[in-house]
Design a protein around this motif. Structure first.
Motif, PDB file in Angstrom:
ATOM      1  N   LYS A  79       0.856  15.209 -12.658  1.00 19.94           N
ATOM      2  CA  LYS A  79      -0.763  15.902 -12.981  1.00 19.94           C
ATOM      3  C   LYS A  79      -0.917  17.183 -12.473  1.00 19.94           C
ATOM      4  N   GLN A 110       0.555  -1.079   0.088  1.00 14.68           N
ATOM      5  CA  GLN A 110      -0.077  -0.018   0.153  1.00 14.68           C
ATOM      6  C   GLN A 110       0.526   1.481  -0.070  1.00 14.68           C
ATOM      7  N   SER A 162       2.205   1.844  -3.184  1.00 13.94           N
ATOM      8  CA  SER A 162       1.350   1.623  -4.766  1.00 13.94           C
ATOM      9  C   SER A 162       1.237   3.754  -3.957  1.00 13.94           C
ATOM     10  N   GLN A 163       0.858   4.173  -2.999  1.00  8.56           N
ATOM     11  CA  GLN A 163       0.616   5.755  -2.671  1.00  8.56           C
ATOM     12  C   GLN A 163       1.998   6.817  -3.245  1.00  8.56           C
ATOM     13  N   ARG A 164       3.146   6.274  -2.577  1.00  3.27           N
ATOM     14  CA  ARG A 164       4.406   6.831  -3.354  1.00  3.27           C
ATOM     15  C   ARG A 164       4.462   7.201  -4.813  1.00  3.27           C
ATOM     16  N   SER A 165       3.211   5.640  -5.164  1.00  6.26           N
ATOM     17  CA  SER A 165       3.094   6.260  -7.100  1.00  6.26           C
ATOM     18  C   SER A 165       2.055   6.994  -7.567  1.00  6.26           C
ATOM     19  N   ASP A 166       1.675   6.453  -6.777  1.00  9.46           N
ATOM     20  CA  ASP A 166      -0.619   7.804  -6.457  1.00  9.46           C
ATOM     21  C   ASP A 166       0.172   9.375  -6.574  1.00  9.46           C
ATOM     22  N   ILE A 167       1.136   9.614  -5.489  1.00  7.96           N
ATOM     23  CA  ILE A 167       1.144  10.803  -4.681  1.00  7.96           C
ATOM     24  C   ILE A 167       1.974  11.906  -6.196  1.00  7.96           C
ATOM     25  N   SER A 168       3.022  10.746  -6.837  1.00  4.62           N
ATOM     26  CA  SER A 168       3.820  11.184  -8.111  1.00  4.62           C
ATOM     27  C   SER A 168       2.773  11.012  -9.047  1.00  4.62           C
ATOM     28  N   ALA A 169       2.166  10.721  -9.524  1.00  3.22           N
ATOM     29  CA  ALA A 169       1.294  10.956 -10.735  1.00  3.22           C
ATOM     30  C   ALA A 169       0.474  12.074 -10.191  1.00  3.22           C
ATOM     31  N   GLN A 170       0.076  12.679  -9.002  1.00  2.00           N
ATOM     32  CA  GLN A 170      -0.545  13.399  -8.845  1.00  2.00           C
ATOM     33  C   GLN A 170       0.585  15.146  -9.058  1.00  2.00           C
TER      34      GLN A 170
END
Length: 140
Positions: free
Chosen positions: A51, A37, A40-48
């Protein structure tokens, strides 16, 4: 090896080693999901963040464009270019090539058919499509 009489051979894994291995395996099993988790959250943060950076760049570009539209000379130039406006006393003109380059004669024929249909009223095009559908079903 020397065997001493009266002493039993020790097993390869003792109960302490078994408990230690069991504890380590359970720790790995317990920490696997939170670690997954976290990654996964680290990759979501980098994607955000990517953006957000893209949005910042778009905002900056729109601010520059808005600043350009504040200039009266730019607005005049855009009116002349896009809307073909002219200043009082000027004579505007648009040059059109009388012989446009044609790629193929079949594409010219295909382009003239939609123009002929566009010149017809709507009910004529509906009737033509009914006639065409009737003729194709009779040919089958």
């Amino acid at each position: 090896m020397w065997k001493i009489p009266g002493l039993a051979a020790r097993p390869r894994f003792t109960s302490r080693a078994t408990v230690l291995v069991l504890v380590l395996c359970s720790l790995v099993a317990i920490l696997a999901y939170p670690t997954r988790q976290f990654i996964s959250q680290r990759s979501d943060i980098s994607a955000q963040r990517a953006k957000a950076e893209h949005a910042r760049q778009q905002v900056e570009q729109l601010r520059r464009e808005r600043a350009r539209w504040q200039d009266p000379e730019f607005v005049k130039a855009q009116g002349r270019e896009r809307l073909h406006y002219a200043m009082p006393g000027e004579t505007p003109f648009i040059s059109v090539d009388p012989n446009p380059p044609s790629t193929k004669s079949s594409s010219a024929d295909a382009g003239s058919a939609p123009q002929a249909k566009a010149a017809q009223p709507w009910y004529a095009s509906v009737w033509d499509s009914v006639d065409q559908a009737d003729s194709t079903s009779a040919q089958r």
